[in-house]
Design an enzyme around this catalytic site. Sequence first.
Site, PDB file in Angstrom:
ATOM      1  N   HIS A 115     123.677   4.767  45.746  1.00 58.53           N
ATOM      2  CA  HIS A 115     123.904   3.481  45.764  1.00 58.53           C
ATOM      3  C   HIS A 115     123.029   2.326  45.324  1.00 58.53           C
ATOM      4  CE1 HIS A 115     122.349   3.281  49.919  1.00 58.53           C
ATOM      5  NE2 HIS A 115     121.760   2.037  49.515  1.00 58.53           N
ATOM      6  N   ASP A 145     125.768  10.490  48.522  1.00 56.51           N
ATOM      7  CA  ASP A 145     124.772   9.202  48.237  1.00 56.51           C
ATOM      8  C   ASP A 145     123.412   9.634  47.904  1.00 56.51           C
ATOM      9  OD1 ASP A 145     124.375   6.511  48.018  1.00 56.51           O
ATOM     10  OD2 ASP A 145     123.751   6.262  49.948  1.00 56.51           O
ATOM     11  N   SER A 218     116.653   1.942  51.581  1.00 58.97           N
ATOM     12  CA  SER A 218     117.609   2.735  51.071  1.00 58.97           C
ATOM     13  C   SER A 218     116.880   3.648  50.089  1.00 58.97           C
ATOM     14  CB  SER A 218     118.791   2.265  50.367  1.00 58.97           C
ATOM     15  OG  SER A 218     119.594   1.540  51.350  1.00 58.97           O
ATOM     16  N   LEU A 273     138.800  24.049  50.628  1.00 56.62           N
ATOM     17  CA  LEU A 273     139.779  24.865  51.694  1.00 56.62           C
ATOM     18  C   LEU A 273     141.159  24.423  51.281  1.00 56.62           C
ATOM     19  CD1 LEU A 273     139.724  27.163  53.542  1.00 56.62           C
ATOM     20  CD2 LEU A 273     139.165  25.530  55.341  1.00 56.62           C
ATOM     21  N   VAL A 275     142.553  22.040  53.546  1.00 60.44           N
ATOM     22  CA  VAL A 275     143.449  21.473  54.875  1.00 60.44           C
ATOM     23  C   VAL A 275     143.039  20.199  55.437  1.00 60.44           C
ATOM     24  CG1 VAL A 275     143.555  23.942  55.892  1.00 60.44           C
ATOM     25  CG2 VAL A 275     141.526  22.575  56.206  1.00 60.44           C
ATOM     26  N   LEU A 276     143.930  19.442  56.152  1.00 56.26           N
ATOM     27  CA  LEU A 276     143.788  18.171  56.871  1.00 56.26           C
ATOM     28  C   LEU A 276     143.306  18.645  58.148  1.00 56.26           C
ATOM     29  CD1 LEU A 276     146.361  15.718  55.444  1.00 56.26           C
ATOM     30  CD2 LEU A 276     143.999  15.925  54.689  1.00 56.26           C
ATOM     31  N   ILE A 277     142.518  18.005  58.646  1.00 50.39           N
ATOM     32  CA  ILE A 277     141.960  18.578  60.222  1.00 50.39           C
ATOM     33  C   ILE A 277     141.789  17.458  60.978  1.00 50.39           C
ATOM     34  CG2 ILE A 277     140.785  20.854  59.391  1.00 50.39           C
ATOM     35  CD1 ILE A 277     138.311  19.420  59.365  1.00 50.39           C
TER      36      ILE A 277
END
Length: 470
Positions: A115, A145, A218, A273, A275-277
């Site tokens: 950023h 980032d 940063s 993979l 999947v939603l977890i």
Amino acid sequence: MNRLLKKMNLGIVGVVMTFAMFAHAAELPDFTDLVEEASPAVVNISTETVVKNASASSNGQSQLPPNSEELNEFFRHFFGQQPFGQQQAPQEKQRNSLGSGFIISQDGYVLTNNHVIDGADVIHVRLNDRREYLAELVGTDPRTDLALLKIEAENLPTVTMGESDKLKPGQWVLAIGSPFGFDYTVTAGIVSATGRNLPSDSYVPFIQTDVAINPGNSGGPLFNLDGEVVGINSQIYTRSGGFMGVSFAIPSKVAMSVVEQLKVDGKVSRAWLGVLIQDVNNELAESFGLDRPQGALVSRVMDDSPAEKAGLRSGDIILSFNGEDIEHSGELPYVVGQMKAGDEVTAVIYRDGKEQNIDVILEARSEDGSSPTEAQKELTRLGMKVGEVPSDVAARLDIEGGVVVEQVLGGAASRNGLQQGDVITMLNGQRIEGVTEFKAIAKSIPNNRSVPMRVIRGGYPMFIPFKIEG
């Protein structure tokens, strides 16, 4: 005599307290040698972004600069425009951003935050001895980032990279950077926590510290007491816009893994993979029969994904992946992201009251890493994630079929009062066999019209009106 003894006791107490204060002070670290040795490898980064801004008068003609700056300022202040008849030519403005970085190799590789340089046309790197170079952008990884730069120089001072895995809460750490443009500012604190997962950064187990970090820090290094870089300062948590005692750094282990790929390909490839977890809270752990909350609960398996091909199902709880224990759901994306496409790994899952192993062959993640658009739209429309009802829950409720609300995301589900753990057995007069049937029925529901939904909550069935606003 008593008065004398009292004075003697007070004197002894004073000596003891003074000695304790000196002893305590002696235990505090002295950072002077560390700062002196490490500072030459820390750099200041500034960028330039050219913005073309062509102004025109109301008749579409290009405008010329006014002859009188005072007259120009008068019209700008009171009327918000240029003087009549005066013309302003197209301009090019430069926006400068400011950040920090550090040199990781003598031939000029510099690491910073993505950023800091995102969208820049020109990147300047200034060293501690005031030498300044134009930097080439080697590659970026927005997901962590991180950005890798290269300057044309030799025999540069470098940092020593440390092992972030060995960090423990309570250890001293130190940051060097340019907050608000104040070059080579040193701030120190302790490690507050490790392995922090932030909602917007699934692939980074952040180091949380109380080191003062502000705009300009940063991309700068976070050192341990041995002078080794253990993190890259990246974010703060704030309600005021300034430092509030909670800052986050990218672990050096993550950073160097990214650097190796950026050097070779200019980008980072990650395994997928599919999947939603979600996290397993105490109530879900009890409902699934787990001894304690742990693992990543699979709420959805993507079509034609490695997870589906391996036989993973909605309702499975992933307890470990490739030998790494998964205590919280946020740990899984990072572990998977460290793998490569084609890797065959073993997942330990909890299903139907017992543990079992499943072998998974991972595949390459798409460039944008996005989930299927239709799935995103459906989640947004319904405002909830649903999964198959676990067999033990179905037996306890004496039902067949239905779906369990695994997560309320807002929207329709929140407005209609649905709660996590609710079991939906009927929608719009139709019996629900499972997730597939539920989604098909929900898809056919018109917007802005209430339909009946049968819900079992706390063991008691009831009907509620369900309306999707659109």
